[in-house]
Enzyme design. Sequence first.
Site, mmCIF file in Angstrom:
data_model
loop_
_atom_site.group_PDB
_atom_site.id
_atom_site.type_symbol
_atom_site.label_atom_id
_atom_site.label_comp_id
_atom_site.label_asym_id
_atom_site.label_seq_id
_atom_site.Cartn_x
_atom_site.Cartn_y
_atom_site.Cartn_z
ATOM 1 C CE1 TYR A 63 3.676 8.424 -5.515
ATOM 2 C CE2 TYR A 63 1.476 9.328 -5.771
ATOM 3 C CZ TYR A 63 2.492 8.891 -4.960
ATOM 4 O OH TYR A 63 2.324 8.894 -3.603
ATOM 5 C CG HIS A 130 5.607 13.176 -1.986
ATOM 6 N ND1 HIS A 130 5.418 12.770 -3.290
ATOM 7 C CD2 HIS A 130 5.547 12.052 -1.245
ATOM 8 C CE1 HIS A 130 5.259 11.466 -3.329
ATOM 9 N NE2 HIS A 130 5.353 11.003 -2.100
#
Length: 332
Positions: A63, A130
């Site tokens: 992010y 992830h």
Amino acid sequence: MKYKRLGQTDINASILAFGASVFNNFFKDSNFNYSPESLQDLKNIINKAFELGINYFDVAPWYGNAQNLLAIGLKDHERSSYYLATKVGRYNVDKPPSEWFDFSYQRTIKSVEDSLKLFDTNYIDLIQIHDFEFADDIQQILNETLPALNELRHKGKVRYIGINSYLIDKLKELIELSPIKIDTALTYTHLTLDDTSLIEFADYFRNKGIGLINSAPLSMGLLTETGPPNWHRAPEKIRDAAIKASQYCKSRGVSLSKLALHFSATNQNCDITIVSMASVKFVEENVQALDDLSENEKSALEYIRQNIFIPLNYKGYGDTELKSYKKKLAKK
């Protein structure tokens, strides 16, 4: 605020968790610098979250600047007053697709060490792999990523290990294959008004003692008053259904976003629900969405479920994103 134990961990998390992904590129001026005023805005958002009972914060290296910003926002709060969840494996959002993923042992160790330093902490409550379905071979996850995290767990730097995937079947596959204990599983947009496919898997995760984390209750912008963004991967029939639901809600004087968040976050088939919050106002509205609905809201929610979404029997967009990623790699 209500709290739930996350699987068999000792994490007693707020059922509404703070997703910091939205922080990437937020709070910057026209020159992409952070002003004292913008950083204070960020702190105000985090402070409001604490004030309203949120104690679980989720972020990831993928992010962009979000980890840095969340670290700034959490700095003034006692480490024992919140749970920190971040991730490994997916990086470099601003770089070419060939540099997005690295599930190697060395990079996993470095990523966790980097996060520990960034947050100025001795431990991270939950480290998640992830989108591991993007690995070239699941054996790398089993032979490198998980052993690296398990080593860090034994050292006390990582308390619990989680896995993330859009594909629920992949979550199950890795859980069945792994000799290393997996504590949590996160998936997104599968416990929403338009897609409730996670419900049929809830007992599996519960019976395994695995905490179940639901993310993106608004289906990445699909279930909002403004309608789905242009990049959204949902098929046309689902996009049309979301627009129809939004119009119906407006006719009843209720918020589709509120109904969508309430439906997901209060659902007993998951432990916690993560949603992004980019302003104090959004924090307040998101927490208020947990309250009991009015009779008008209950009626509107039932109508859009029974007459708009359930008949479509939507199960998500499958491996569309994975195929898109592989096509991008093939062009190189």
